[in-house]
Design a protein around this motif. Sequence first.
Motif, PDB file in Angstrom:
ATOM      1  N   LEU A  86      63.518  37.828 -13.793  1.00  0.00           N
ATOM      2  CA  LEU A  86      64.800  37.427 -14.364  1.00  0.00           C
ATOM      3  C   LEU A  86      65.040  38.033 -15.736  1.00  0.00           C
ATOM      4  O   LEU A  86      66.107  38.550 -16.017  1.00  0.00           O
ATOM      5  CB  LEU A  86      64.800  35.907 -14.532  1.00  0.00           C
ATOM      6  CG  LEU A  86      65.530  35.118 -13.472  1.00  0.00           C
ATOM      7  CD1 LEU A  86      65.392  33.636 -13.746  1.00  0.00           C
ATOM      8  CD2 LEU A  86      66.987  35.529 -13.459  1.00  0.00           C
ATOM      9  N   GLN A 143      67.934  40.764 -17.077  1.00  0.00           N
ATOM     10  CA  GLN A 143      68.832  40.472 -18.184  1.00  0.00           C
ATOM     11  C   GLN A 143      68.827  41.604 -19.208  1.00  0.00           C
ATOM     12  O   GLN A 143      69.816  41.839 -19.886  1.00  0.00           O
ATOM     13  CB  GLN A 143      68.377  39.168 -18.844  1.00  0.00           C
ATOM     14  CG  GLN A 143      69.424  38.520 -19.683  1.00  0.00           C
ATOM     15  CD  GLN A 143      68.867  37.295 -20.375  1.00  0.00           C
ATOM     16  OE1 GLN A 143      67.642  37.122 -20.470  1.00  0.00           O
ATOM     17  NE2 GLN A 143      69.739  36.456 -20.869  1.00  0.00           N
ATOM     18  N   SER A 146      73.580  32.897  -7.118  1.00  0.00           N
ATOM     19  CA  SER A 146      73.844  32.010  -8.254  1.00  0.00           C
ATOM     20  C   SER A 146      73.256  32.586  -9.547  1.00  0.00           C
ATOM     21  O   SER A 146      73.840  32.463 -10.620  1.00  0.00           O
ATOM     22  CB  SER A 146      73.354  30.594  -7.983  1.00  0.00           C
ATOM     23  OG  SER A 146      71.958  30.544  -8.067  1.00  0.00           O
ATOM     24  N   MET A 147      72.137  33.269  -9.406  1.00  0.00           N
ATOM     25  CA  MET A 147      71.548  33.920 -10.576  1.00  0.00           C
ATOM     26  C   MET A 147      72.472  35.020 -11.110  1.00  0.00           C
ATOM     27  O   MET A 147      72.702  35.122 -12.324  1.00  0.00           O
ATOM     28  CB  MET A 147      70.204  34.511 -10.162  1.00  0.00           C
ATOM     29  CG  MET A 147      69.523  35.316 -11.211  1.00  0.00           C
ATOM     30  SD  MET A 147      68.042  36.086 -10.460  1.00  0.00           S
ATOM     31  CE  MET A 147      68.769  37.516  -9.713  1.00  0.00           C
ATOM     32  N   LYS A 155      75.614  35.182 -10.862  1.00  0.00           N
ATOM     33  CA  LYS A 155      76.758  34.547 -11.519  1.00  0.00           C
ATOM     34  C   LYS A 155      76.398  34.140 -12.938  1.00  0.00           C
ATOM     35  O   LYS A 155      77.163  34.350 -13.870  1.00  0.00           O
ATOM     36  CB  LYS A 155      77.191  33.320 -10.731  1.00  0.00           C
ATOM     37  CG  LYS A 155      78.072  33.716  -9.570  1.00  0.00           C
ATOM     38  CD  LYS A 155      78.790  32.518  -8.993  1.00  0.00           C
ATOM     39  CE  LYS A 155      79.479  32.953  -7.717  1.00  0.00           C
ATOM     40  NZ  LYS A 155      79.182  32.073  -6.599  1.00  0.00           N
ATOM     41  N   GLN A 156      75.222  33.533 -13.060  1.00  0.00           N
ATOM     42  CA  GLN A 156      74.829  33.072 -14.387  1.00  0.00           C
ATOM     43  C   GLN A 156      74.630  34.223 -15.356  1.00  0.00           C
ATOM     44  O   GLN A 156      74.834  34.074 -16.556  1.00  0.00           O
ATOM     45  CB  GLN A 156      73.574  32.219 -14.298  1.00  0.00           C
ATOM     46  CG  GLN A 156      73.922  30.807 -13.833  1.00  0.00           C
ATOM     47  CD  GLN A 156      72.696  30.021 -13.458  1.00  0.00           C
ATOM     48  OE1 GLN A 156      71.721  30.035 -14.198  1.00  0.00           O
ATOM     49  NE2 GLN A 156      72.732  29.370 -12.311  1.00  0.00           N
ATOM     50  N   LEU A 157      74.211  35.374 -14.834  1.00  0.00           N
ATOM     51  CA  LEU A 157      74.026  36.534 -15.702  1.00  0.00           C
ATOM     52  C   LEU A 157      75.322  37.329 -15.864  1.00  0.00           C
ATOM     53  O   LEU A 157      75.351  38.351 -16.531  1.00  0.00           O
ATOM     54  CB  LEU A 157      72.926  37.451 -15.144  1.00  0.00           C
ATOM     55  CG  LEU A 157      71.508  36.874 -15.141  1.00  0.00           C
ATOM     56  CD1 LEU A 157      70.544  37.828 -14.448  1.00  0.00           C
ATOM     57  CD2 LEU A 157      71.043  36.594 -16.565  1.00  0.00           C
ATOM     58  N   GLY A 158      76.391  36.850 -15.238  1.00  0.00           N
ATOM     59  CA  GLY A 158      77.671  37.535 -15.360  1.00  0.00           C
ATOM     60  C   GLY A 158      77.730  38.853 -14.600  1.00  0.00           C
ATOM     61  O   GLY A 158      78.464  39.773 -14.978  1.00  0.00           O
TER      62      GLY A 158
END
Length: 280
Positions: free
Chosen positions: A189, A193, A225-226, A228-231
Amino acid sequence: EAKENGSAQYRFYDAASDQTSLEQVMLERDLENAIANGQLRLLYQPKIDIRSRRTVGVEALVRWQHPLLGTIPPLKFIPLAEKSGMIVPIEQWVLRTACMQVKQWELEGSEVVPVAVNISQIHLMKPDIYQSIIDLLQELDFPPSLLELEITESAMMHNEEHVIRILENLKQVGVSVSMDDFGTGYSSLSYLQSLPIGCLKIDRSFIHKMATDSDSRAIAEMIISMAKQLGLDIVAEGVETEEQVAMLRHLECYNAQGYFYSKPVPPERALQQMTDIPAS
Ligand code: C2E
Ligand code: MG
Ligand code: MG
Ligand code: MG
């Protein structure tokens, strides 16, 4: 008799492997001249917004039209090209041809959509890759925002610092980068990022098993979903069934590529798909 069978079998396998290496040698030799001989061509596979069924982008996929062997798929000659170094001129040809195609489509009345090109790790490692892409875009007067590079997860992990610098420079000028075949490598992860990428493409192995295998479904769900969270944008690869489309819709993953919508097709056909108003 068993012995005879055995030796016949031995001869059979031997002949087969001889033929393979002969074919390899022939392919390697012929690949050197494939560009000059006009034997490469590009097919285009649309990326579809599953809500509107409209084409939101296309991916260029190379084919080699061999005079004796017919159409050779990329998985059969890209590895050879990587070994011999031919991959660099091949992908330069792909980049140029794909960009010129987008301009051609525009002349023919299509809405412009970004084109994605696959870039091999070998090419990515070339010190001058950034400059050569910039030069090409300038020469063709091609908007950088219409070019996307697809790089596999494993290629990105290869030489972190060099790769990150190249991708950051490309992003600065507006060229976007997607991570291809995501889920097949081992990116963490925090590593994700740190990468200047705009999009994850979920590998088709998860999409394929999603409907029947709860682990694959869980993985797909987690990736979505990951992202999405990272844009990050997200594209599902290898979508083949209505059921998969329904699951993706449910997971709010709205971009898909796959035979359900279209196989990779020649440029004229791709233009048709882009200009047709889809039935919804
Ligand atoms: P990729 O970039 O992951 O491209 C997707 C591949 O999956 C394509 O195969 C496409 O035809 C296939 N595909 C798309 N939808 C479906 C589906 O619904 N079901 C199934 N079973 N397959 C689907 P293709 O064109 O044979 O290309 C294979 C790989 O070759 C590509 O995978 C890419 O990694 C590589 N490749 C193609 N062109 C280039 C290139 O110019 N440079 C490099 N380095 N690699 C390339
Ligand atoms: Mg790709
Ligand atoms: Mg892929
Ligand atoms: Mg794939």
